[in-house]
Design a protein around this motif. Structure first.
Motif, PDB file in Angstrom:
ATOM      1  N   HIS A 231       0.751  -1.306   0.145  1.00 44.31           N
ATOM      2  CA  HIS A 231       0.180   0.401  -0.171  1.00 44.31           C
ATOM      3  C   HIS A 231       0.670   1.256  -0.271  1.00 44.31           C
ATOM      4  N   ALA A 232       2.169   1.282   1.450  1.00 44.90           N
ATOM      5  CA  ALA A 232       2.606   2.122   0.877  1.00 44.90           C
ATOM      6  C   ALA A 232       2.784   2.447  -0.398  1.00 44.90           C
ATOM      7  N   ARG A 233       4.040   1.766  -1.089  1.00 44.82           N
ATOM      8  CA  ARG A 233       4.239   1.470  -1.983  1.00 44.82           C
ATOM      9  C   ARG A 233       3.690   2.512  -3.770  1.00 44.82           C
ATOM     10  N   GLU A 234       2.416   1.953  -3.448  1.00 45.10           N
ATOM     11  CA  GLU A 234       1.387   2.236  -4.733  1.00 45.10           C
ATOM     12  C   GLU A 234       1.553   4.187  -4.172  1.00 45.10           C
ATOM     13  N   VAL A 235       1.622   4.269  -2.814  1.00 43.32           N
ATOM     14  CA  VAL A 235       1.137   5.962  -2.602  1.00 43.32           C
ATOM     15  C   VAL A 235       2.158   6.326  -3.485  1.00 43.32           C
ATOM     16  N   ILE A 236       3.585   6.009  -3.266  1.00 45.57           N
ATOM     17  CA  ILE A 236       4.458   6.489  -3.757  1.00 45.57           C
ATOM     18  C   ILE A 236       4.636   6.525  -4.961  1.00 45.57           C
ATOM     19  N   CYS A 237       4.166   5.782  -5.706  1.00 42.07           N
ATOM     20  CA  CYS A 237       3.963   6.087  -6.988  1.00 42.07           C
ATOM     21  C   CYS A 237       3.528   6.742  -7.669  1.00 42.07           C
ATOM     22  N   HIS A 238       2.332   6.594  -6.961  1.00 34.97           N
ATOM     23  CA  HIS A 238       1.616   7.596  -7.424  1.00 34.97           C
ATOM     24  C   HIS A 238       1.499   9.482  -7.290  1.00 34.97           C
ATOM     25  N   GLN A 259      18.079   6.215  -8.996  1.00 30.41           N
ATOM     26  CA  GLN A 259      17.327   5.082  -9.942  1.00 30.41           C
ATOM     27  C   GLN A 259      15.647   4.794  -9.823  1.00 30.41           C
ATOM     28  N   ALA A 260      15.345   4.535  -8.181  1.00 31.42           N
ATOM     29  CA  ALA A 260      14.361   4.235  -8.500  1.00 31.42           C
ATOM     30  C   ALA A 260      13.699   6.248  -8.846  1.00 31.42           C
ATOM     31  N   ALA A 261      13.901   6.607  -8.357  1.00 30.14           N
ATOM     32  CA  ALA A 261      13.237   8.154  -8.749  1.00 30.14           C
ATOM     33  C   ALA A 261      13.096   8.264 -10.883  1.00 30.14           C
ATOM     34  N   ASP A 262      13.884   7.613 -11.002  1.00 26.65           N
ATOM     35  CA  ASP A 262      14.355   7.466 -12.711  1.00 26.65           C
ATOM     36  C   ASP A 262      13.065   6.901 -13.076  1.00 26.65           C
ATOM     37  N   ASP A 263      13.159   5.898 -12.739  1.00 26.73           N
ATOM     38  CA  ASP A 263      12.278   4.068 -13.246  1.00 26.73           C
ATOM     39  C   ASP A 263      10.843   5.260 -12.475  1.00 26.73           C
ATOM     40  N   LEU A 264      10.431   5.714 -11.237  1.00 26.24           N
ATOM     41  CA  LEU A 264       8.977   5.931 -11.338  1.00 26.24           C
ATOM     42  C   LEU A 264       8.789   7.632 -12.689  1.00 26.24           C
ATOM     43  N   LEU A 265       9.864   8.630 -12.738  1.00 24.12           N
ATOM     44  CA  LEU A 265       9.727   8.981 -13.743  1.00 24.12           C
ATOM     45  C   LEU A 265       8.639   8.760 -14.950  1.00 24.12           C
ATOM     46  N   ARG A 266       9.780   7.056 -15.862  1.00 19.16           N
ATOM     47  CA  ARG A 266       9.520   6.188 -16.727  1.00 19.16           C
ATOM     48  C   ARG A 266       8.195   5.763 -16.663  1.00 19.16           C
ATOM     49  N   LEU A 267       8.002   5.123 -15.440  1.00 11.39           N
ATOM     50  CA  LEU A 267       7.287   4.214 -15.159  1.00 11.39           C
ATOM     51  C   LEU A 267       5.729   4.883 -15.207  1.00 11.39           C
ATOM     52  N   MET A 268       5.233   5.392 -14.199  1.00  9.18           N
ATOM     53  CA  MET A 268       3.752   5.719 -14.300  1.00  9.18           C
ATOM     54  C   MET A 268       3.822   6.814 -15.499  1.00  9.18           C
ATOM     55  N   PRO A 269       4.257   8.131 -15.965  1.00  8.50           N
ATOM     56  CA  PRO A 269       3.428   8.238 -17.000  1.00  8.50           C
ATOM     57  C   PRO A 269       2.802   7.298 -17.850  1.00  8.50           C
ATOM     58  N   ALA A 270       3.377   5.853 -18.233  1.00  6.11           N
ATOM     59  CA  ALA A 270       3.543   4.639 -18.948  1.00  6.11           C
ATOM     60  C   ALA A 270       1.746   4.130 -18.293  1.00  6.11           C
ATOM     61  N   GLY A 271       1.873   4.492 -16.929  1.00  9.47           N
ATOM     62  CA  GLY A 271       0.714   3.423 -17.028  1.00  9.47           C
ATOM     63  C   GLY A 271       0.969   2.080 -16.459  1.00  9.47           C
ATOM     64  N   LYS A 272       2.249   1.991 -15.872  1.00  9.10           N
ATOM     65  CA  LYS A 272       2.923   0.834 -15.221  1.00  9.10           C
ATOM     66  C   LYS A 272       3.139   0.928 -14.333  1.00  9.10           C
ATOM     67  N   LEU A 273       2.131   0.820 -13.482  1.00 10.51           N
ATOM     68  CA  LEU A 273       1.624   1.000 -11.930  1.00 10.51           C
ATOM     69  C   LEU A 273       2.985  -0.474 -11.296  1.00 10.51           C
ATOM     70  N   GLU A 274       2.895  -1.471 -11.722  1.00  8.47           N
ATOM     71  CA  GLU A 274       3.938  -3.022 -11.105  1.00  8.47           C
ATOM     72  C   GLU A 274       5.065  -2.830 -11.480  1.00  8.47           C
ATOM     73  N   ALA A 275       5.333  -2.482 -13.048  1.00  6.64           N
ATOM     74  CA  ALA A 275       6.789  -2.180 -12.599  1.00  6.64           C
ATOM     75  C   ALA A 275       7.464  -1.059 -11.072  1.00  6.64           C
ATOM     76  N   ALA A 276       6.431  -0.411 -11.228  1.00  8.08           N
ATOM     77  CA  ALA A 276       7.375   0.551 -11.042  1.00  8.08           C
ATOM     78  C   ALA A 276       6.863   0.605  -9.613  1.00  8.08           C
ATOM     79  N   ILE A 277       5.854  -0.358  -8.893  1.00  8.26           N
ATOM     80  CA  ILE A 277       5.752  -1.093  -7.514  1.00  8.26           C
ATOM     81  C   ILE A 277       7.386  -1.335  -7.092  1.00  8.26           C
ATOM     82  N   GLU A 278       7.037  -2.393  -8.141  1.00  5.03           N
ATOM     83  CA  GLU A 278       8.791  -2.855  -8.368  1.00  5.03           C
ATOM     84  C   GLU A 278      10.339  -2.813  -8.782  1.00  5.03           C
ATOM     85  N   ALA A 279      10.574  -1.223  -8.492  1.00 12.34           N
ATOM     86  CA  ALA A 279      11.361  -0.079  -8.787  1.00 12.34           C
ATOM     87  C   ALA A 279      10.938   0.677  -7.372  1.00 12.34           C
TER      88      ALA A 279
END
Length: 336
Positions: A231-238, A259-279
């Motif tokens: 749940h905490a990961r999902e909030v960070i992603c959003h 690295q996590a910031a770079d991944d979230l900036l790339r993955l979240m605008p693309a709608g890839k929530l599960e990949a962002a959570i794993e990052a």
């Protein structure tokens, strides 16, 4: 332990829902309730909560200074302080370019000067007795105003949202307190932010001990530790989409998770929530959120003791189908 509070974004919650949560939070021992001016207004839900509670402090966290003139923020604050019996804790901030320019069509400029003057005016309004005149001449804001309402015997405190070094200097020099946002570890507050603020306060002739400190913690409480951490990961992603805020990218990098910031900036605008959570690495959750079993969460809260006066918990647990307070049951066990 710091004083515990709750902060609400209001997304997906009715005003009635917020009142129900506020009443149970006060009964559970929470000391503050704050409303983010994000997905809905702040003053109206706060007024409903004030009428339904007795002792808990309340306030917007934070009022957008570009969307509200200092006059109308000041008058609203005086009225709310009166209505609530002197329980207002006022947070103000400058927002960001997306909120100000895309949502409001207002130029996001001269932020440091604007926020210094904005805070100075609000502090003066909080201390201007009925019938007295307030004069202020600044580079952005000017005021010639006569108080037509009594602000009360005790001035409401004005907290300025700050984490970037330049705004932290402004806050330490003129505000009553620092309004820290989410994703600030106890170590970062102790080792980075408080020394910065102390230096700026001393340069302004202030005693740093006068500054009040508040921070927000993304919080998920569950007997299933991994469910809480997800749940905490999902909030960070959003926090990175659909409304990105440079603050969260900055704090992520400051804590060593570039690295996590770079991944979230790339993955979240693309709608890839599960990949962002794993990052998001486990260490990021350990440092920048309060997530886990009730015992683990209480231990994490204690790490903020002596560093902040108030710790505002942002509930990361998704709402349940049965009642407005269902997802808050874990948080209600934390005070005490």
């Amino acid at each position: 332990m710091p004083n515990l509070g709750l902060i609400f974004t209001g997304g997906g919650q009715s005003v009635g829902d917020l009142v129900a949560i506020a009443q149970q939070a006060e009964a559970s021992g929470y000391r503050a309730l704050c409303m983010a001016e994000a997905w809905r207004s702040a003053w109206i839900p706060l007024t409903a909560m004030a009428v339904a509670t007795q002792t808990v402090r309340l306030g917007p966290y934070v009022v957008n200074a570009y969307g509200h003139s200092p006059l109308f923020t000041g008058m609203s604050s005086i009225d709310f302080h009166d209505l609530s019996g002197g329980r207002l804790m006022l947070g103000v901030g400058g927002g960001n370019k997306i909120i100000n320019e895309q949502w409001q069509g207002i130029a996001h400029e001269r932020v440091l000067t604007k926020m210094r003057e904005y805070v100075e005016i609000l502090k003066k309004m909080a201390r201007t007795p009925l019938g007295a005149e307030l004069l202020y001449e600044g580079k952005i804001h000017n005021m010639r105003w006569t108080a037509n309402a009594d602000p009360g015997p005790k001035a409401f405190p004005v907290y300025l949202a700050a984490v970037f070094p330049a705004m932290m200097r402004v806050a330490a020099r003129c505000a009553d307190g620092i309004a820290g946002g989410a994703t600030l570890s106890a170590n970062y507050i102790r080792d980075i932010l408080k020394p910065q603020a102390a230096e700026a306060a001393v340069q302004a002739g202030r005693d740093p001990i006068e500054l009040k400190w508040t921070a927000v913690a993304i919080t998920a409480v569950h007997d299933d530790r991994e469910a809480a951490r997800r749940h905490a990961r999902e909030v960070i992603c959003h926090l990175y989409a659909p409304l990105p805020h440079p603050y969260y990218e900055f704090t992520m990098r400051e804590h060593g998770f570039s690295q996590a910031a770079d991944d979230l900036l790339r993955l979240m605008p693309a709608g890839k929530l599960e990949a962002a959570i794993e990052a998001i690495p486990d260490d990021c959750i350990d440092q920048m959120t309060i997530a886990g079993t009730p015992e683990e969460c209480r231990a994490r809260i204690k790490t903020y003791s002596g560093l902040v006066d108030d710790l505002l918990l942002l509930n990361a647990t998704p709402p349940g189908p049965d009642s407005a307070t269902e997802s808050y049951q874990g948080l209600f066990t934390l005070p005490g």
